[in-house]
Scaffold this motif. Sequence first.
Motif, PDB file in Angstrom:
ATOM      1  N   PHE A  58      -2.243  -2.418  -2.110  1.00  0.00           N
ATOM      2  CA  PHE A  58      -3.291  -2.694  -1.119  1.00  0.00           C
ATOM      3  C   PHE A  58      -2.818  -3.505   0.082  1.00  0.00           C
ATOM      4  O   PHE A  58      -3.469  -3.533   1.111  1.00  0.00           O
ATOM      5  N   PRO A  82      -0.883  -4.076   3.399  1.00  0.00           N
ATOM      6  CA  PRO A  82      -0.239  -3.184   4.373  1.00  0.00           C
ATOM      7  C   PRO A  82       1.281  -3.404   4.400  1.00  0.00           C
ATOM      8  O   PRO A  82       1.760  -4.458   4.816  1.00  0.00           O
ATOM      9  N   HIS A  83       2.026  -2.411   3.912  1.00  0.00           N
ATOM     10  CA  HIS A  83       3.478  -2.562   3.771  1.00  0.00           C
ATOM     11  C   HIS A  83       4.188  -2.809   5.098  1.00  0.00           C
ATOM     12  O   HIS A  83       5.215  -3.457   5.131  1.00  0.00           O
ATOM     13  N   ASP A  98       0.806  -1.226   0.000  1.00  0.00           N
ATOM     14  CA  ASP A  98       0.000   0.000   0.000  1.00  0.00           C
ATOM     15  C   ASP A  98       0.839   1.277   0.000  1.00  0.00           C
ATOM     16  O   ASP A  98       0.295   2.378  -0.066  1.00  0.00           O
ATOM     17  N   ASP A  99       2.156   1.157   0.022  1.00  0.00           N
ATOM     18  CA  ASP A  99       3.015   2.326  -0.134  1.00  0.00           C
ATOM     19  C   ASP A  99       3.362   2.577  -1.600  1.00  0.00           C
ATOM     20  O   ASP A  99       4.125   3.478  -1.918  1.00  0.00           O
ATOM     21  N   ASN A 108      -7.252  -7.281   1.984  1.00  0.00           N
ATOM     22  CA  ASN A 108      -6.048  -6.697   1.395  1.00  0.00           C
ATOM     23  C   ASN A 108      -4.901  -7.692   1.302  1.00  0.00           C
ATOM     24  O   ASN A 108      -3.738  -7.298   1.271  1.00  0.00           O
TER      25      ASN A 108
END
Length: 115
Positions: free
Chosen positions: A33, A35-36, A27-28, A77
Amino acid sequence: MSSFNPCVTCGACCASFRVSFYWAEGDDAPQGFVPHQLTEQVNSFYRCMQGTNNSAPRCTALQGEIGAAVGCSIYANRPTPCREFDANVDGSNPRCDQARARWGLGPLIPVQEVA
């Protein structure tokens, strides 16, 4: 009618394999999508879910007890490998049975419709 999903009582795949995916799913990245903060870098192009790059893998997003009741804290995600990994209820995914065997679980039987 609904089908029983055997994955909600299993989770063996989440604690058996490295979950690697293209870095841009994080997501970065634009349009990403996953979560990094729950990932780690594998190389210049790939990331993996934290906890899965160990000799005894267990995805950090996996919640619950394997073989009893589990869930994914980022299910909506989750990365592509998780989306594409199907329970082996029709013989199309022997890696599912391999993961289940690692945790002392027997192979799955075909899913029956529940009224």
